[in-house]
Design an enzyme around this catalytic site. Structure first.
Site, PDB file in Angstrom:
ATOM      1  N   SER A 145       0.713  -1.261   0.038  1.00 24.76           N
ATOM      2  CA  SER A 145       0.055   0.017   0.054  1.00 24.76           C
ATOM      3  C   SER A 145       0.740   0.890   0.019  1.00 24.76           C
ATOM      4  O   SER A 145       2.180   1.719  -0.706  1.00 24.76           O
ATOM      5  CB  SER A 145      -0.784   0.052   1.116  1.00 24.76           C
ATOM      6  OG  SER A 145      -1.616   1.077   0.848  1.00 24.76           O
ATOM      7  N   HIS A 201      -7.966  -5.127  -0.626  1.00 20.97           N
ATOM      8  CA  HIS A 201      -6.683  -4.356  -0.276  1.00 20.97           C
ATOM      9  C   HIS A 201      -6.814  -4.762   1.128  1.00 20.97           C
ATOM     10  O   HIS A 201      -7.135  -5.158   1.858  1.00 20.97           O
ATOM     11  CB  HIS A 201      -6.930  -2.802  -0.500  1.00 20.97           C
ATOM     12  CG  HIS A 201      -5.883  -1.629  -0.160  1.00 20.97           C
ATOM     13  ND1 HIS A 201      -5.155  -1.715  -0.810  1.00 20.97           N
ATOM     14  CD2 HIS A 201      -5.276  -1.205   0.879  1.00 20.97           C
ATOM     15  CE1 HIS A 201      -3.774  -0.984  -1.145  1.00 20.97           C
ATOM     16  NE2 HIS A 201      -3.888  -0.586   0.884  1.00 20.97           N
ATOM     17  N   ASP A 211      -9.485  -4.047  -5.432  1.00 25.93           N
ATOM     18  CA  ASP A 211      -9.257  -3.196  -4.929  1.00 25.93           C
ATOM     19  C   ASP A 211      -9.465  -2.149  -5.555  1.00 25.93           C
ATOM     20  O   ASP A 211      -8.632  -2.546  -6.824  1.00 25.93           O
ATOM     21  CB  ASP A 211      -7.253  -3.195  -4.972  1.00 25.93           C
ATOM     22  CG  ASP A 211      -7.038  -2.060  -3.967  1.00 25.93           C
ATOM     23  OD1 ASP A 211      -7.333  -1.541  -3.497  1.00 25.93           O
ATOM     24  OD2 ASP A 211      -5.272  -2.307  -3.236  1.00 25.93           O
TER      25      ASP A 211
END
Ligand SMILES: *[C@@H]1O[C@H](CO)[C@@H](O)[C@H](O)[C@H]1NC(C)=O
Ligand SMILES: *[C@@H]1O[C@H](CO)[C@@H](O)[C@H](O)[C@H]1NC(C)=O
Ligand SMILES: *[C@@H]1O[C@H](CO)[C@@H](O)[C@H](O)[C@H]1NC(C)=O
Ligand SMILES: *[C@@H]1O[C@H](CO)[C@@H](O)[C@H](O)[C@H]1NC(C)=O
Length: 332
Positions: free
Chosen positions: A171, A302, A272
């Site tokens: 991320s 995610h 995501d």
């Protein structure tokens, strides 16, 4: 808002994801500050483990106490008997540049697994967070960890081989890893040689909405409302999301064509909202003449790697292990 079904996920995961999204949401104030006391109350920091757990010991190493820059060092005990040196994985945790730390339990678990499975010495960087510290503090801290390793190799165990380093992150940590990789190309390091980049669901953005952002906007954690807030308080005042830090593949992004950018493996999840941007990153790396591969997991949200009960979590660790070992054999 579009609705995204996550009903196929185990109940425990759905509850945890809901809790995490809500906690991030209520910790953010409208005036752009964070209620850290609230968030940290639930983010129960894990201490380092000098006595090995699952065959891996950990300790904390200070890089610069004036800005609380340190890393958690994971060393596998299982293979210290073998004579071969181990690669070093420098890991950057996720959390929108704002949340979590190298001592947050999910990252303790992920780094411990990487250390054991590859096996490798893992350096999990604890960088400064925004909004208190905005761009480029995180990139400075990330690169300074590498500079520290370059100058202080003895801070790592003897089995660590700094000439075979990997950058990794998830991320926001994968965004950070990308920018640190660029800096490594721009500024020569002596001992540290980066030979691979592991990019797990990288957090990129841009002014325009992508198709997956619109279609998957109800998804947890990386909905457009959340990511807009995160970018706003990460970027310097007056910047928009086509900033080079965010829209790395756009015209403001650094052109890496002529750089010795490391081979990259990218992990993406089909649920995501960042999916299209991550695919674009892959295409852009290829177009820039770099070696890259992309692993796409269907039905995957995610931050899936927070949940060991999801099969993709262990699949991903093994895939990273294979990538690292493949790179190592190419270096021989
Ligand atoms: C938190 O979630 C609510 C409901 O989805 C939304 O209206 C609000 O803007 C969010 N707060 C922040 C700070 O993003
Ligand atoms: C933001 O709001 C919080 C809580 O209302 C307050 O304590 C803080 O001082 C405010 N900060 C700024 C910079 O306005
Ligand atoms: C990146 O920037 C370019 C130019 O401003 C823009 O055309 C493109 O849509 C942006 N990318 C995204 C994903 O927003
Ligand atoms: C990036 O740089 C290369 C030369 O190093 C050049 O050929 C290419 O056109 C540049 N790409 C962009 C998009 O500017």
């Amino acid at each position: 808002m579009a609705s995204v079904s996550i009903s196929h996920l185990p109940l425990k995961v759905r509850i945890a994801v809901f809790f995490l999204s809500t906690l991030m949401n209520i910790s953010r104030r409208r005036n752009g500050t964070l209620n850290r006391r609230l968030f940290d109350f639930f983010d129960l920091k894990a201490p380092p483990t000098p006595n090995p757990i699952d065959g891996v010991m950990s300790s904390d190493v200070t890089v610069d106490s004036s800005r609380n820059l340190w890393f958690r060092l994971f060393t596998p005990t299982i293979s210290t008997s073998s004579t071969s040196l181990l690669p070093v994985v420098v890991y950057f945790h996720g959390g929108a540049f704002s949340f979590l730390s190298a001592s947050s339990p999910p990252y303790e678990a992920v780094c411990r697994q990487l250390s054991r499975s590859i096996p490798s010495v893992v350096v999990s960087a604890n960088y400064r967070l925004c909004p208190e510290h905005r761009f480029p503090s995180q990139y400075d801290d990330g690169f300074d960890v590498l500079k520290f390793l370059d100058l202080n190799g003895d801070a790592l165990p003897d089995i660590a081989d700094l000439s075979r380093c990997f950058l990794a992150g998830d991320s926001a940590g994968a965004n950070l890893a990308h920018h640190v990789a660029v800096r490594v190309c721009q500024e020569e390091l002596q001992r540290v040689k980066v030979i691979g980049l592991v990019s797990i669901q990288p957090f990129f953005g841009g002014v325009d909405r992508t198709e997956s952002e619109i279609r998957l906007d109800g998804a947890p954690i990386t909905s457009v409302g959340n990511t807009d807030w995160m970018w706003e308080f990460f970027l310097p005042d007056g910047s928009d999301r086509d900033h080079e830090a965010v829209n790395v593949t756009g015209p403001n992004g650094v052109n890496i064509s002529a750089m010795n950018f490391p081979d990259t493996i990218i992990f993406v999840g089909a649920l995501d909202p960042l999916l299209d941007r991550q695919r674009k990153y892959y295409d852009w790396l290829k177009k820039s003449g770099k070696k890259a591969e992309i692993i796409e997991y269907p039905n995957t949200i995610h931050a899936f790697y927070f949940f060991p009960e999801l099969p993709q979590s262990s699949q991903q660790i093994y895939r990273v292990r294979d990538f690292v070992n493949q790179r190592l054999s190419q270096m021989k």
